[in-house]
Motif scaffolding. Structure first.
Motif, short mmCIF file in Angstrom:
data_model
loop_
_atom_site.label_atom_id
_atom_site.label_comp_id
_atom_site.label_asym_id
_atom_site.label_seq_id
_atom_site.Cartn_x
_atom_site.Cartn_y
_atom_site.Cartn_z
N ILE A 239 -9.42 29.11 -24.61
CA ILE A 239 -9.02 27.79 -25.59
C ILE A 239 -9.82 27.36 -26.70
CG2 ILE A 239 -7.30 26.75 -23.59
CD1 ILE A 239 -9.64 24.74 -23.28
N VAL A 240 -9.15 27.12 -27.85
CA VAL A 240 -9.92 26.31 -28.85
C VAL A 240 -9.27 25.49 -29.51
CG1 VAL A 240 -8.94 28.34 -30.35
CG2 VAL A 240 -10.92 27.11 -30.97
N GLY A 241 -9.58 24.18 -29.92
CA GLY A 241 -8.93 23.06 -30.50
C GLY A 241 -8.37 23.29 -31.89
N VAL A 242 -7.49 22.65 -32.30
CA VAL A 242 -6.91 22.91 -33.56
C VAL A 242 -6.87 21.49 -34.18
CG1 VAL A 242 -4.80 23.69 -35.14
CG2 VAL A 242 -5.49 25.07 -33.10
N HIS A 243 -7.63 21.12 -35.41
CA HIS A 243 -7.67 19.68 -35.80
C HIS A 243 -6.30 19.57 -36.47
CE1 HIS A 243 -11.70 19.20 -34.93
NE2 HIS A 243 -11.91 20.49 -35.19
N SER A 244 -6.10 18.17 -36.90
CA SER A 244 -4.65 17.68 -37.45
C SER A 244 -4.43 18.43 -38.74
CB SER A 244 -4.60 16.33 -37.57
OG SER A 244 -5.52 16.01 -38.40
N ASP A 245 -5.43 18.81 -39.32
CA ASP A 245 -5.28 19.40 -40.70
C ASP A 245 -5.12 21.04 -40.53
OD1 ASP A 245 -7.99 20.25 -39.95
OD2 ASP A 245 -8.89 19.32 -41.88
N GLY A 246 -5.05 21.63 -39.29
CA GLY A 246 -4.86 22.94 -39.06
C GLY A 246 -6.08 23.72 -38.86
N ARG A 247 -7.44 23.18 -39.06
CA ARG A 247 -8.59 23.75 -38.83
C ARG A 247 -8.93 24.17 -37.51
NH1 ARG A 247 -12.70 20.73 -39.05
NH2 ARG A 247 -11.39 19.04 -39.43
N VAL A 248 -9.22 25.63 -37.23
CA VAL A 248 -9.21 26.23 -35.97
C VAL A 248 -10.72 26.00 -35.57
CG1 VAL A 248 -8.90 28.10 -34.46
CG2 VAL A 248 -7.13 27.60 -36.18
N GLY A 249 -11.01 25.57 -34.38
CA GLY A 249 -12.54 25.47 -34.00
C GLY A 249 -13.21 26.90 -34.22
N GLN A 250 -14.48 26.88 -34.10
CA GLN A 250 -15.03 28.42 -34.14
C GLN A 250 -15.55 28.55 -32.61
OE1 GLN A 250 -17.76 28.64 -37.38
NE2 GLN A 250 -16.31 28.32 -38.82
N THR A 251 -15.34 27.92 -31.85
CA THR A 251 -15.95 27.97 -30.36
C THR A 251 -14.76 27.97 -29.47
OG1 THR A 251 -18.15 27.37 -30.94
CG2 THR A 251 -17.62 27.45 -28.72
N ALA A 252 -14.56 29.01 -28.73
CA ALA A 252 -13.41 29.10 -27.55
C ALA A 252 -13.85 28.92 -26.32
CB ALA A 252 -12.78 30.35 -27.59
N VAL A 253 -13.31 28.31 -25.38
CA VAL A 253 -14.05 27.88 -23.90
C VAL A 253 -12.98 28.62 -22.96
CG1 VAL A 253 -14.32 25.99 -22.15
CG2 VAL A 253 -14.69 25.52 -24.65
N ASP A 254 -13.72 29.46 -21.91
CA ASP A 254 -12.90 30.05 -20.85
C ASP A 254 -13.07 28.85 -19.59
OD1 ASP A 254 -15.29 30.09 -19.47
OD2 ASP A 254 -15.78 32.21 -19.72
#
Length: 214
Positions: A96-111
């Motif tokens: 999973i990776v967070g997506v900010h309200s402006d559409g920016r996708v985080g650069q770190t994913a978590v298992d």
């Protein structure tokens, strides 16, 4: 329990490993009487860039305010399958990776063990931005408007090949709250205080309903 079958030149539908042919008998053996057969969803180019074998979905959590009755999108979490899998389930090897309200996708994913990994994308992971974030937000709010009896919803949304949001399912329990907290922070954000106050005021009205099957 999700299985993918592909149509071959002989007209038969087979699983990618070519071991099983899709038949009614196979479905009854695998699922008894409880199954759905539907056309596979072709996802957008952007979403396929994370993993080509699975449909990568967005877990969008909505909240209808107890004060304003306005529907708010609390969080958007991108679920990424591992290459070779046909589903993106977090507990099935996905991340999973967070997506900010402006559409920016985080650069770190978590298992699901909590380990962190760099995000990979076919077009490069630097400065990734979900192009359809506005459409996804509007779509989620519209779905939540149609469901009157639940203030909190967790929607699983895919982006199809025409870059349109498609609802896979919505959840009225088991919201996957840790998914948002592990990637974006506190689940309710600045709505936390109003929810705590509401629960305190209505604590005596809360009750559990138990259904006994006979």
């Amino acid at each position: 329990g999700v299985r993918l079958f592909e149509r071959h030149a002989d007209g038969l539908y087979r699983q990618p490993d070519d071991r099983e042919i899709l038949t009614v008998d196979l479905l009854k053996r695998r699922y008894e009487q409880d199954f759905i057969v539907q056309e596979a969803l072709r996802q957008s180019r952007f979403m396929a860039g994370f993993c080509t074998s699975s449909v990568n979905t967005l877990r969008v959590t909505t909240y209808r305010s107890v004060i304003t009755e306005r529907i708010e999108v609390l969080s958007i979490v991108l679920r990424i399958g591992h290459e070779g899998a046909v589903v993106d389930n977090f507990h099935g090897g996905g991340m999973i990776v967070g997506v900010h309200s402006d559409g920016r996708v985080g650069q770190t994913a978590v298992d699901d063990s909590g380990a962190r990994h760099p995000v990979h994308h076919a077009e490069g992971a630097a400065s990734l931005r979900l192009p359809q974030v506005g459409a996804v937000t509007e779509f989620a709010v519209e779905i939540a408007r149609r469901i009157d009896h639940h203030r909190l919803l967790a929607l699983d949304i895919a982006i199809d090949g025409n870059d349109k949001p498609r609802l896979i399912e919505f959840n009225v329990s088991s919201y996957g709250i840790p998914l948002a907290q592990m990637t974006l922070g506190p689940t309710f954000g600045h709505f936390t205080d109003e929810i705590i106050d509401y629960c305190r005021e209505h604590r005596r009205q809360a009750h559990k309903v138990f259904v006994r099957r006979t």
